[in-house]
Design an enzyme around this catalytic site. Structure first.
Site, PDB file in Angstrom:
ATOM      1  N   TYR A 120      -4.855  -4.325 -24.982  1.00  0.00           N
ATOM      2  CA  TYR A 120      -5.136  -5.220 -23.863  1.00  0.00           C
ATOM      3  C   TYR A 120      -5.458  -6.628 -24.377  1.00  0.00           C
ATOM      4  O   TYR A 120      -6.560  -6.904 -24.830  1.00  0.00           O
ATOM      5  CB  TYR A 120      -6.295  -4.688 -23.030  1.00  0.00           C
ATOM      6  CG  TYR A 120      -6.154  -3.242 -22.609  1.00  0.00           C
ATOM      7  CD1 TYR A 120      -4.908  -2.676 -22.355  1.00  0.00           C
ATOM      8  CD2 TYR A 120      -7.270  -2.428 -22.472  1.00  0.00           C
ATOM      9  CE1 TYR A 120      -4.780  -1.343 -21.970  1.00  0.00           C
ATOM     10  CE2 TYR A 120      -7.158  -1.105 -22.083  1.00  0.00           C
ATOM     11  CZ  TYR A 120      -5.908  -0.568 -21.844  1.00  0.00           C
ATOM     12  OH  TYR A 120      -5.795   0.755 -21.474  1.00  0.00           O
ATOM     13  N   HIS A 143      -3.477   6.312 -28.156  1.00  0.00           N
ATOM     14  CA  HIS A 143      -2.964   5.606 -26.989  1.00  0.00           C
ATOM     15  C   HIS A 143      -1.450   5.755 -26.846  1.00  0.00           C
ATOM     16  O   HIS A 143      -0.685   5.284 -27.690  1.00  0.00           O
ATOM     17  CB  HIS A 143      -3.317   4.123 -27.134  1.00  0.00           C
ATOM     18  CG  HIS A 143      -3.274   3.343 -25.859  1.00  0.00           C
ATOM     19  ND1 HIS A 143      -3.544   1.991 -25.798  1.00  0.00           N
ATOM     20  CD2 HIS A 143      -3.007   3.706 -24.582  1.00  0.00           C
ATOM     21  CE1 HIS A 143      -3.460   1.571 -24.562  1.00  0.00           C
ATOM     22  NE2 HIS A 143      -3.115   2.592 -23.802  1.00  0.00           N
TER      23      HIS A 143
END
Length: 312
Positions: free
Chosen positions: A49, A126
């Site tokens: 992010y 992830h």
């Protein structure tokens, strides 16, 4: 005041660079202060992010808060250049993946520095959807070593794909999963095999993206609505309109129905919502305090949406 039916956490992806409107530092501070006042103590981020920007900004927001009072997670395996422009959050040009042991150890060390802490309560692999073997051979053993050292409290997988979680569970022992968008009014793919396995093995499930990126909160016709991070197509919009009508017939908002559907499965231990305005968070928590009528699930079953506890 009744508590929400399930605990709630917040994801801080919007503190990175995204294809949504940016959140200023002042806005983020206001959102965080309100969330803390509302009792939220579970916070999630990732180096993806904003290429670390979200971790940096969340670290500043957490400064001064008692570390023992909140649960913090980040992720390994998916990466992006620092503050890179984002056109596609799911597969942005320039993003890369690395599930090797060395990359995992470096990533955790860097995340701890950005977040200003010496430990993570949870570390997720992830989106290793196309890199299962690499994650099993590199990232997960590295995280297990960090767990044995107390640097990481629990290890797991974060993914939008139910099959990814299943593949890892067949070959590894995980503590917790972050299942994004796969048990909602629009998608129940986690219910068939994944959730029963989690229940039988005592694996916690954090259900992220109960609104499928927004459309189950805003409805089909909001100009900025998204389904799985992209503009929804005609079929999805039509489907959501039918769901919304069925909810309205029972006097329930689409947003409230979406939250309760995702929270109702016994495998789900927590909902993880996106960072939002204090009024929006307060509205979500209020929705979670009010159980919809059972007739709502019967109405939705007629649309092919099985009741959230059907077959359990």
């Amino acid at each position: 005041m009744n508590p929400p039916v399930k605990p709630v956490g917040l994801g801080f992806g919007l503190l990175g660079t995204t294809n949504a409107a940016p959140i200023s530092d002042a806005e983020a501070e206001r959102m965080m202060a309100a969330a803390w006042d509302m009792g939220i103590r579970r916070f999630d981020t990732a180096p993806l992010y904003g290429g670390g920007l979200s971790e940096e900004r969340l670290g500043r927001l957490l400064r001064g808060l008692p570390r023992a009072d909140y649960m913090l997670s980040s992720k390994v395996g998916r990466y992006r250049d620092y503050a890179a422009a984002v056109s596609n959050p799911m597969d942005n040009p320039g993003d890369w993946r690395d599930y090797s042991r060395d990359a995992t150890l470096r990533a955790i060390e860097t995340s701890l520095s950005r977040l200003g802490t010496n430990r993570l309560d949870i570390a997720f692999v992830h989106d290793c959807d196309d890199n299962i073997d690499e994650a099993l051979e590199g990232a997960l053993p590295a995280l297990a070593d960090l767990k044995s050292q107390g640097v990481v409290g629990a290890i797991g997988c974060g993914s939008n794909v139910a099959a990814t979680h299943l593949a890892l569970l067949h070959h590894s022992d995980l503590d917790v999963l972050m299942v994004a968008g796969r048990f909602t009014l629009l998608d129940q793919t986690a219910a068939k095999d994944l959730f029963p396995m989690c229940l039988s093995r005592g694996i916690d499930v954090e259900l992220a993206a109960p609104f499928n990126s927004g459309i189950l909160a805003t409805g089909a016709d909001h100009p900025s609505t998204r389904f799985d991070y992209q503009q929804p197509g005609v079929e999805i919009r039509a489907r959501v309109r039918k769901i919304e009508a069925a909810c309205a017939a029972q006097g329930v908002s689409l947003k409230r129905a979406a939250l309760h559907y995702s929270a109702a499965h016994p495998a789900v231990t927590r909902l993880v919502l996106g960072l939002t305005e204090p009024t929006g968070l307060a509205s979500n928590l209020e929705d979670l305090r009010h159980i919809p009528p059972a007739d709502l699930w019967r109405n939705l079953d007629e649309l092919g949406i099985p009741a959230p506890t059907k077959g359990i």
